[in-house]
Enzyme design. Sequence first.
Site, PDB file in Angstrom:
ATOM      1  N   HIS A  74     -15.355  29.785  62.583  1.00  0.00           N
ATOM      2  CA  HIS A  74     -15.782  28.548  63.255  1.00  0.00           C
ATOM      3  C   HIS A  74     -17.194  28.154  62.855  1.00  0.00           C
ATOM      4  O   HIS A  74     -17.497  26.969  62.708  1.00  0.00           O
ATOM      5  CB  HIS A  74     -15.707  28.703  64.776  1.00  0.00           C
ATOM      6  CG  HIS A  74     -14.338  28.419  65.310  1.00  0.00           C
ATOM      7  ND1 HIS A  74     -13.855  29.002  66.470  1.00  0.00           N
ATOM      8  CD2 HIS A  74     -13.344  27.623  64.848  1.00  0.00           C
ATOM      9  CE1 HIS A  74     -12.616  28.569  66.684  1.00  0.00           C
ATOM     10  NE2 HIS A  74     -12.282  27.734  65.721  1.00  0.00           N
ATOM     11  N   GLU A  90      -5.510  33.866  78.265  1.00  0.00           N
ATOM     12  CA  GLU A  90      -6.595  34.476  77.482  1.00  0.00           C
ATOM     13  C   GLU A  90      -7.591  35.264  78.327  1.00  0.00           C
ATOM     14  O   GLU A  90      -8.804  35.094  78.217  1.00  0.00           O
ATOM     15  CB  GLU A  90      -7.325  33.399  76.661  1.00  0.00           C
ATOM     16  CG  GLU A  90      -8.099  34.010  75.503  1.00  0.00           C
ATOM     17  CD  GLU A  90      -8.582  32.998  74.461  1.00  0.00           C
ATOM     18  OE1 GLU A  90      -7.791  32.131  74.072  1.00  0.00           O
ATOM     19  OE2 GLU A  90      -9.738  33.110  74.067  1.00  0.00           O
ATOM     20  N   HIS A 112      -9.565  23.823  58.644  1.00  0.00           N
ATOM     21  CA  HIS A 112      -9.686  24.923  59.598  1.00  0.00           C
ATOM     22  C   HIS A 112      -9.267  26.257  58.952  1.00  0.00           C
ATOM     23  O   HIS A 112     -10.002  27.252  59.009  1.00  0.00           O
ATOM     24  CB  HIS A 112      -8.841  24.626  60.833  1.00  0.00           C
ATOM     25  CG  HIS A 112      -8.797  25.745  61.819  1.00  0.00           C
ATOM     26  ND1 HIS A 112      -9.873  26.090  62.594  1.00  0.00           N
ATOM     27  CD2 HIS A 112      -7.806  26.624  62.131  1.00  0.00           C
ATOM     28  CE1 HIS A 112      -9.550  27.133  63.351  1.00  0.00           C
ATOM     29  NE2 HIS A 112      -8.303  27.471  63.090  1.00  0.00           N
ATOM     30  N   ARG A 146       0.975  12.793  87.135  1.00  0.00           N
ATOM     31  CA  ARG A 146       0.863  14.227  87.464  1.00  0.00           C
ATOM     32  C   ARG A 146       1.765  15.119  86.623  1.00  0.00           C
ATOM     33  O   ARG A 146       2.047  16.264  86.970  1.00  0.00           O
ATOM     34  CB  ARG A 146       1.152  14.482  88.937  1.00  0.00           C
ATOM     35  CG  ARG A 146       0.180  13.808  89.870  1.00  0.00           C
ATOM     36  CD  ARG A 146       0.167  14.477  91.221  1.00  0.00           C
ATOM     37  NE  ARG A 146      -0.635  13.701  92.144  1.00  0.00           N
ATOM     38  CZ  ARG A 146      -0.170  12.712  92.883  1.00  0.00           C
ATOM     39  NH1 ARG A 146       1.109  12.400  92.833  1.00  0.00           N
ATOM     40  NH2 ARG A 146      -0.971  12.039  93.690  1.00  0.00           N
ATOM     41  N   LYS A 157       2.882  35.190  67.768  1.00  0.00           N
ATOM     42  CA  LYS A 157       2.129  34.391  68.753  1.00  0.00           C
ATOM     43  C   LYS A 157       2.821  34.460  70.117  1.00  0.00           C
ATOM     44  O   LYS A 157       2.181  34.613  71.155  1.00  0.00           O
ATOM     45  CB  LYS A 157       2.000  32.944  68.276  1.00  0.00           C
ATOM     46  CG  LYS A 157       1.307  32.064  69.313  1.00  0.00           C
ATOM     47  CD  LYS A 157       0.130  31.297  68.822  1.00  0.00           C
ATOM     48  CE  LYS A 157      -0.620  30.656  69.985  1.00  0.00           C
ATOM     49  NZ  LYS A 157      -1.328  29.447  69.657  1.00  0.00           N
TER      50      LYS A 157
HETATM   51  N1  LIG Z   1      -3.203  24.433  71.134  1.00  0.00           N
HETATM   52  C1  LIG Z   1      -3.443  25.456  70.351  1.00  0.00           C
HETATM   53  O1  LIG Z   1      -3.183  26.609  70.690  1.00  0.00           O
HETATM   54  C2  LIG Z   1      -4.038  25.199  69.001  1.00  0.00           C
HETATM   55  C3  LIG Z   1      -4.092  26.219  68.042  1.00  0.00           C
HETATM   56  C4  LIG Z   1      -4.590  25.927  66.788  1.00  0.00           C
HETATM   57  C5  LIG Z   1      -5.046  24.647  66.491  1.00  0.00           C
HETATM   58  N2  LIG Z   1      -5.007  23.674  67.444  1.00  0.00           N
HETATM   59  C6  LIG Z   1      -5.465  22.304  67.161  1.00  0.00           C
HETATM   60  O2  LIG Z   1      -4.675  21.760  66.120  1.00  0.00           O
HETATM   61  C7  LIG Z   1      -5.411  20.778  65.434  1.00  0.00           C
HETATM   62  C8  LIG Z   1      -5.219  20.938  63.940  1.00  0.00           C
HETATM   63  O3  LIG Z   1      -3.862  20.800  63.656  1.00  0.00           O
HETATM   64  P1  LIG Z   1      -3.335  20.455  62.178  1.00  0.00           P
HETATM   65  O4  LIG Z   1      -3.939  21.369  61.215  1.00  0.00           O
HETATM   66  O5  LIG Z   1      -1.856  20.369  62.282  1.00  0.00           O
HETATM   67  O6  LIG Z   1      -4.009  19.037  61.867  1.00  0.00           O
HETATM   68  P2  LIG Z   1      -3.556  17.519  62.096  1.00  0.00           P
HETATM   69  O7  LIG Z   1      -2.752  17.369  63.307  1.00  0.00           O
HETATM   70  O8  LIG Z   1      -4.795  16.708  61.976  1.00  0.00           O
HETATM   71  O9  LIG Z   1      -2.630  17.234  60.814  1.00  0.00           O
HETATM   72  C9  LIG Z   1      -3.185  17.309  59.532  1.00  0.00           C
HETATM   73  C10 LIG Z   1      -2.828  16.071  58.695  1.00  0.00           C
HETATM   74  O10 LIG Z   1      -1.475  16.179  58.250  1.00  0.00           O
HETATM   75  C11 LIG Z   1      -0.780  14.973  58.528  1.00  0.00           C
HETATM   76  N3  LIG Z   1       0.626  15.346  58.675  1.00  0.00           N
HETATM   77  C12 LIG Z   1       1.206  15.960  59.729  1.00  0.00           C
HETATM   78  N4  LIG Z   1       2.473  16.266  59.458  1.00  0.00           N
HETATM   79  C13 LIG Z   1       2.727  15.821  58.196  1.00  0.00           C
HETATM   80  C14 LIG Z   1       3.863  15.860  57.347  1.00  0.00           C
HETATM   81  N5  LIG Z   1       4.989  16.472  57.716  1.00  0.00           N
HETATM   82  N6  LIG Z   1       3.754  15.305  56.120  1.00  0.00           N
HETATM   83  C15 LIG Z   1       2.594  14.737  55.708  1.00  0.00           C
HETATM   84  N7  LIG Z   1       1.480  14.678  56.462  1.00  0.00           N
HETATM   85  C16 LIG Z   1       1.556  15.222  57.695  1.00  0.00           C
HETATM   86  C17 LIG Z   1      -1.450  14.423  59.740  1.00  0.00           C
HETATM   87  O11 LIG Z   1      -1.233  13.045  59.866  1.00  0.00           O
HETATM   88  C18 LIG Z   1      -2.918  14.748  59.444  1.00  0.00           C
HETATM   89  O12 LIG Z   1      -3.454  13.780  58.585  1.00  0.00           O
HETATM   90  C19 LIG Z   1      -6.869  20.924  65.878  1.00  0.00           C
HETATM   91  O13 LIG Z   1      -7.189  19.864  66.743  1.00  0.00           O
HETATM   92  C20 LIG Z   1      -6.884  22.243  66.642  1.00  0.00           C
HETATM   93  O14 LIG Z   1      -7.820  22.247  67.684  1.00  0.00           O
HETATM   94  C21 LIG Z   1      -4.505  23.931  68.674  1.00  0.00           C
HETATM   95 ZN   LIG Z   2      -7.109  28.939  64.078  1.00  0.00          ZN
END
Ligand SMILES: NC(=O)c1ccc[n+]([C@@H]2O[C@H](COP(=O)([O-])OP(=O)(O)OC[C@H]3O[C@@H](n4cnc5c(N)ncnc54)[C@H](O)[C@@H]3O)[C@@H](O)[C@H]2O)c1
Ligand SMILES: [Zn+2]
Length: 343
Positions: free
Chosen positions: A239, A224, A254, A112, A214
């Site tokens: 998107h 939201e 993205h 939980r 943010k």
């Molecule tokens: N919760 C929220 O408000 C919110 C907002 C925006 C995006 N998101 C989510 O975030 C995700 C995308 O996040 P992202 O762009 O960080 O992608 P990700 O987490 O897939 O990371 C991208 C790549 O970078 C690698 N990586 C991470 N840190 C590293 C480092 N320091 N050095 C080398 N490689 C590294 C990871 O292993 C991965 O291969 C999506 O799932 C999206 O839905 C959430």
């Molecule tokens: Zn975004």
Amino acid sequence: MKKEIALPDYNVELGPIGTTLAQYLAQHTYSKICVLVDEHTKLHCIPLIEEVLSGALLIEIKSGEHQKTLDSCRHIWSSMVDGKMDRHSLMINLGGGVIGDMGGYAASCYMRGIDFIQIPTTLLSQVDASVGGKLAIDFMGYKNFIGLFANPSAVLVDPSFLETLSHRELRSGYAEMIKHGLIQNKEIWDRLLGLGDWRKMDWYEEIYQSIKVKKEVVTIDPKESGLRKILNFGHTIGHAIESIALTTNQPLQHGEAIGFGMMAEAHLSVTKNGLPLEKAESILNYLKKIYTDAIIGLMRSDKKNKGGEILFALLDGIGSSTYDVTATDQEIEECLRMTHKWM
Ligand SMILES: NC(=O)c1ccc[n+]([C@@H]2O[C@H](COP(=O)([O-])OP(=O)(O)OC[C@H]3O[C@@H](n4cnc5c(N)ncnc54)[C@H](O)[C@@H]3O)[C@@H](O)[C@H]2O)c1
Ligand SMILES: [Zn+2]
């Protein structure tokens, strides 16, 4: 150097991770600690914290959005049970948005809900995903379909993690920083625009300023129901572009898709929302400079192309055309530039 951003239920601490993590752990007592990583953050990011974190249980999942699933959660939860983690344990999510979203979700459901902290290691997760309490996994092909709102106990941000990030990942996160400037803070936008090469920015200061945008938005509207929707600037069209790109063999990041989304929605802002045309033009020009090669990469992956060459069907008169005409990246860039001018 250390900066703090206070949200109603937790703080974002910016500073050397060895110091901020040691401080957090000194102020809290936990029965057990686990760290969620993927293969990249295990290799590149664990070394920055292992001195402070001896004896923690390491839980690893494979990297990538397609691992943000219930199956991965099952692996996380069974590792936590095997590791005898209880209600007084802590989970540390060390990675990008995938690790943060899924790890936070897994921690919030385990018994939980146990404490978790976010240590975002991509630019996108530092300025965006780690702040605001949205946690989720993908389900049956739908993105972020199963999830909840829950706050971490802390978010610890250290820009030095970005040193091992690829240029493409960095540029993807940069789109969200541009967005934060455009939607709420003109000074950020002016500074970024004035930089010349954006990679030469003062990362520490700009990440701080970006998180503050943010924070202000999610503090006013945590779930939201209104204002938080401004964070979706560029995302409605972005998107759609992202989904189309997913069907090719070169999906867009993205932030690349959001870059195009912001170009398109800057135009819509002129026709629908009174944005002066010259402002939209400066937005378009700037984004185009940074994200054009992502469009060209996407064209190159088109099934109609051969051997990496981009092939066009072109007109040589009205009612007259030829096919398989190749063009260089420079020629395509020039044609995108001209198209933008006409628009
Ligand atoms: N919760 C929220 O408000 C919110 C907002 C925006 C995006 N998101 C989510 O975030 C995700 C995308 O996040 P992202 O762009 O960080 O992608 P990700 O987490 O897939 O990371 C991208 C790549 O970078 C690698 N990586 C991470 N840190 C590293 C480092 N320091 N050095 C080398 N490689 C590294 C990871 O292993 C991965 O291969 C999506 O799932 C999206 O839905 C959430
Ligand atoms: Zn975004």
